[in-house]
Design a protein around this motif. Structure first.
Motif, PDB file in Angstrom:
ATOM      1  N   ASP A 263     -15.000 -14.123   8.329  1.00  0.00           N
ATOM      2  CA  ASP A 263     -14.467 -12.618   8.218  1.00  0.00           C
ATOM      3  C   ASP A 263     -15.159 -11.575   8.792  1.00  0.00           C
ATOM      4  O   ASP A 263     -14.820 -10.832   9.401  1.00  0.00           O
ATOM      5  CB  ASP A 263     -13.904 -12.465   6.493  1.00  0.00           C
ATOM      6  CG  ASP A 263     -12.965 -13.231   6.262  1.00  0.00           C
ATOM      7  OD1 ASP A 263     -11.934 -14.063   7.056  1.00  0.00           O
ATOM      8  OD2 ASP A 263     -12.714 -13.407   4.986  1.00  0.00           O
ATOM      9  N   ALA A 264     -16.455 -11.761   8.492  1.00  0.00           N
ATOM     10  CA  ALA A 264     -17.467 -10.888   8.881  1.00  0.00           C
ATOM     11  C   ALA A 264     -17.355 -10.777  10.211  1.00  0.00           C
ATOM     12  O   ALA A 264     -17.716  -9.850  11.240  1.00  0.00           O
ATOM     13  CB  ALA A 264     -18.760 -11.174   8.304  1.00  0.00           C
ATOM     14  N   VAL A 265     -17.510 -12.091  11.137  1.00  0.00           N
ATOM     15  CA  VAL A 265     -17.783 -12.165  12.511  1.00  0.00           C
ATOM     16  C   VAL A 265     -16.532 -11.882  13.179  1.00  0.00           C
ATOM     17  O   VAL A 265     -16.382 -11.222  14.252  1.00  0.00           O
ATOM     18  CB  VAL A 265     -18.175 -13.633  12.946  1.00  0.00           C
ATOM     19  CG1 VAL A 265     -18.186 -13.677  14.457  1.00  0.00           C
ATOM     20  CG2 VAL A 265     -19.669 -13.754  12.287  1.00  0.00           C
ATOM     21  N   ARG A 266     -15.366 -12.081  12.578  1.00  0.00           N
ATOM     22  CA  ARG A 266     -14.118 -11.733  13.207  1.00  0.00           C
ATOM     23  C   ARG A 266     -13.995 -10.208  13.387  1.00  0.00           C
ATOM     24  O   ARG A 266     -13.415  -9.594  14.258  1.00  0.00           O
ATOM     25  CB  ARG A 266     -13.102 -12.293  12.366  1.00  0.00           C
ATOM     26  CG  ARG A 266     -11.713 -12.311  12.904  1.00  0.00           C
ATOM     27  CD  ARG A 266     -10.424 -13.048  12.211  1.00  0.00           C
ATOM     28  NE  ARG A 266     -10.695 -13.442  11.017  1.00  0.00           N
ATOM     29  CZ  ARG A 266     -11.157 -14.588  10.523  1.00  0.00           C
ATOM     30  NH1 ARG A 266     -11.483 -15.618  11.401  1.00  0.00           N
ATOM     31  NH2 ARG A 266     -11.628 -15.035   9.302  1.00  0.00           N
ATOM     32  N   HIS A 267     -14.467  -9.642  12.221  1.00  0.00           N
ATOM     33  CA  HIS A 267     -14.607  -8.011  12.207  1.00  0.00           C
ATOM     34  C   HIS A 267     -15.301  -7.576  13.330  1.00  0.00           C
ATOM     35  O   HIS A 267     -14.935  -6.799  14.140  1.00  0.00           O
ATOM     36  CB  HIS A 267     -14.885  -7.539  10.754  1.00  0.00           C
ATOM     37  CG  HIS A 267     -15.332  -6.250  10.808  1.00  0.00           C
ATOM     38  ND1 HIS A 267     -14.531  -4.941  11.061  1.00  0.00           N
ATOM     39  CD2 HIS A 267     -16.919  -5.572  10.778  1.00  0.00           C
ATOM     40  CE1 HIS A 267     -15.192  -4.004  11.035  1.00  0.00           C
ATOM     41  NE2 HIS A 267     -16.622  -4.311  10.844  1.00  0.00           N
TER      42      HIS A 267
ATOM     43  N   SER B  74     -24.282   3.356   5.610  1.00  0.00           N
ATOM     44  CA  SER B  74     -23.963   2.522   4.758  1.00  0.00           C
ATOM     45  C   SER B  74     -23.406   1.092   5.282  1.00  0.00           C
ATOM     46  O   SER B  74     -23.222   1.017   6.364  1.00  0.00           O
ATOM     47  CB  SER B  74     -22.768   3.192   3.578  1.00  0.00           C
ATOM     48  OG  SER B  74     -21.602   3.379   4.558  1.00  0.00           O
ATOM     49  N   LEU B  75     -23.728   0.065   4.575  1.00  0.00           N
ATOM     50  CA  LEU B  75     -23.691  -1.199   5.034  1.00  0.00           C
ATOM     51  C   LEU B  75     -22.248  -1.954   4.895  1.00  0.00           C
ATOM     52  O   LEU B  75     -21.857  -2.004   3.614  1.00  0.00           O
ATOM     53  CB  LEU B  75     -24.794  -2.187   4.346  1.00  0.00           C
ATOM     54  CG  LEU B  75     -24.793  -3.689   4.733  1.00  0.00           C
ATOM     55  CD1 LEU B  75     -25.141  -3.731   6.157  1.00  0.00           C
ATOM     56  CD2 LEU B  75     -25.774  -4.383   3.996  1.00  0.00           C
ATOM     57  N   SER B  76     -21.748  -2.440   6.020  1.00  0.00           N
ATOM     58  CA  SER B  76     -20.702  -3.177   5.919  1.00  0.00           C
ATOM     59  C   SER B  76     -20.894  -4.397   5.402  1.00  0.00           C
ATOM     60  O   SER B  76     -22.040  -4.964   5.623  1.00  0.00           O
ATOM     61  CB  SER B  76     -19.858  -3.445   7.188  1.00  0.00           C
ATOM     62  OG  SER B  76     -19.372  -2.060   7.803  1.00  0.00           O
ATOM     63  N   THR B  77     -19.893  -5.118   4.801  1.00  0.00           N
ATOM     64  CA  THR B  77     -20.477  -6.289   3.715  1.00  0.00           C
ATOM     65  C   THR B  77     -19.143  -7.191   3.471  1.00  0.00           C
ATOM     66  O   THR B  77     -18.122  -6.566   3.589  1.00  0.00           O
ATOM     67  CB  THR B  77     -21.526  -5.915   2.687  1.00  0.00           C
ATOM     68  OG1 THR B  77     -21.749  -7.242   2.016  1.00  0.00           O
ATOM     69  CG2 THR B  77     -20.657  -5.188   1.524  1.00  0.00           C
ATOM     70  N   VAL B  78     -19.453  -8.643   3.136  1.00  0.00           N
ATOM     71  CA  VAL B  78     -18.523  -9.277   2.445  1.00  0.00           C
ATOM     72  C   VAL B  78     -18.785  -9.066   0.936  1.00  0.00           C
ATOM     73  O   VAL B  78     -20.150  -9.549   0.423  1.00  0.00           O
ATOM     74  CB  VAL B  78     -18.644 -10.756   2.849  1.00  0.00           C
ATOM     75  CG1 VAL B  78     -17.689 -11.446   2.154  1.00  0.00           C
ATOM     76  CG2 VAL B  78     -18.363 -10.610   4.390  1.00  0.00           C
ATOM     77  N   SER B  79     -18.017  -8.677   0.267  1.00  0.00           N
ATOM     78  CA  SER B  79     -18.347  -8.319  -1.158  1.00  0.00           C
ATOM     79  C   SER B  79     -17.671  -9.676  -2.082  1.00  0.00           C
ATOM     80  O   SER B  79     -16.604 -10.240  -1.758  1.00  0.00           O
ATOM     81  CB  SER B  79     -17.362  -7.279  -1.503  1.00  0.00           C
ATOM     82  OG  SER B  79     -17.657  -7.165  -3.101  1.00  0.00           O
TER      83      SER B  79
ATOM     84  N   VAL C 162     -15.740  -2.793   5.125  1.00  0.00           N
ATOM     85  CA  VAL C 162     -16.154  -1.824   6.342  1.00  0.00           C
ATOM     86  C   VAL C 162     -16.620  -0.609   5.912  1.00  0.00           C
ATOM     87  O   VAL C 162     -15.878   0.073   5.470  1.00  0.00           O
ATOM     88  CB  VAL C 162     -15.103  -1.810   7.266  1.00  0.00           C
ATOM     89  CG1 VAL C 162     -15.478  -1.203   8.428  1.00  0.00           C
ATOM     90  CG2 VAL C 162     -14.468  -3.388   7.756  1.00  0.00           C
ATOM     91  N   ARG C 163     -17.886  -0.519   6.359  1.00  0.00           N
ATOM     92  CA  ARG C 163     -18.679   0.977   6.185  1.00  0.00           C
ATOM     93  C   ARG C 163     -19.068   1.264   7.641  1.00  0.00           C
ATOM     94  O   ARG C 163     -18.758   0.674   8.505  1.00  0.00           O
ATOM     95  CB  ARG C 163     -19.699   0.662   4.958  1.00  0.00           C
ATOM     96  CG  ARG C 163     -19.119   0.364   3.582  1.00  0.00           C
ATOM     97  CD  ARG C 163     -20.349   0.358   2.752  1.00  0.00           C
ATOM     98  NE  ARG C 163     -19.550  -0.031   1.357  1.00  0.00           N
ATOM     99  CZ  ARG C 163     -20.096  -1.024   0.615  1.00  0.00           C
ATOM    100  NH1 ARG C 163     -20.967  -1.816   0.958  1.00  0.00           N
ATOM    101  NH2 ARG C 163     -19.645  -1.117  -0.626  1.00  0.00           N
ATOM    102  N   GLU C 164     -19.971   2.113   7.163  1.00  0.00           N
ATOM    103  CA  GLU C 164     -20.366   2.767   8.575  1.00  0.00           C
ATOM    104  C   GLU C 164     -21.550   2.121   9.496  1.00  0.00           C
ATOM    105  O   GLU C 164     -21.456   2.300  10.688  1.00  0.00           O
ATOM    106  CB  GLU C 164     -21.521   4.164   8.137  1.00  0.00           C
ATOM    107  CG  GLU C 164     -20.799   5.077   7.434  1.00  0.00           C
ATOM    108  CD  GLU C 164     -21.812   6.166   6.789  1.00  0.00           C
ATOM    109  OE1 GLU C 164     -21.134   7.385   6.739  1.00  0.00           O
ATOM    110  OE2 GLU C 164     -22.691   5.736   6.277  1.00  0.00           O
ATOM    111  N   SER C 165     -21.868   0.793   9.180  1.00  0.00           N
ATOM    112  CA  SER C 165     -22.839   0.173   9.852  1.00  0.00           C
ATOM    113  C   SER C 165     -22.058  -0.597  10.978  1.00  0.00           C
ATOM    114  O   SER C 165     -22.600  -1.361  11.887  1.00  0.00           O
ATOM    115  CB  SER C 165     -23.577  -0.980   9.044  1.00  0.00           C
ATOM    116  OG  SER C 165     -23.001  -1.867   8.627  1.00  0.00           O
TER     117      SER C 165
END
Length: 181
Positions: free
Chosen positions: A15-19, A136-141, A177-180
């Protein structure tokens, strides 16, 4: 033979890499591989990373990956510095933890580059520090309350019936999805 409550690490990484790929990034690096480690989380996250690259039509480039012995800011910084010094630097980095990502963001800054303009970064964990970092960090929560509740429930059931069949519970996750990126 044991109860297990965990996230789907393959899907979370994918999901992170697809984004990152869907935002037009084509040289997506990965920090946190542990090829010699028997622990399954890094191997699962590497599998998700590779699956998402393939699904996006991007080649897996081993030189765009870096190991990290510990998922710490310092290891993220060191690994990202190595990656940025390579002949074909990434335009995005998927980090196997938010702490690695925090170190990677600092390395990008110290290299005179900008997040996300030059290099987008996504981590996994949704630590509080990432919400307030700049950017701010984009992340998988990860749904840690769900994980905790299910783990306690599995223990209680095991106490009541020690011979019952083991179960595996997959906890939900979501990309934030955040600023990073």
């Amino acid at each position: 033979r044991f109860d297990l409550v965990a996230i789907d690490n393959v899907r979370a990484a994918a999901d992170a890499v697809r984004h990152l790929a869907s935002s037009g990034r084509t040289r997506i690096g990965a920090l946190g591989t542990q090829p010699a480690e028997g622990y399954s989380t890094p191997q699962q996250r590497t599998a998700g990373y590779r699956q998402a690259l393939a699904a996006a039509g991007l080649d897996f480039v081993p030189s765009l990956t870096r190991p990290a012995a510990h998922y710490s800011r310092a290891d993220g910084y060191t690994a990202a510095r190595e990656l940025l010094a390579s002949t074909e630097a990434p335009d995005a980095i998927f980090c196997y933890s938010d702490l690695l990502a925090m170190g990677a963001m600092r390395a990008v800054f110290d290299a005179g580059l900008r997040v996300p303009d030059d290099i987008a970064i996504v981590g996994i964990d949704d630590i509080e520090e990432g919400r307030y970092s700049r950017p701010s960090l984009s992340t998988v929560s990860l749904d840690t309350p769900f994980i905790a509740a299910q783990a306690v429930a599995r223990i209680a059931e095991r106490i009541d019936d020690p011979d019952r069949e083991a179960v595996e519970v997959v906890a939900p996750h979501r990309l934030i999805v955040r600023e990073s990126s």
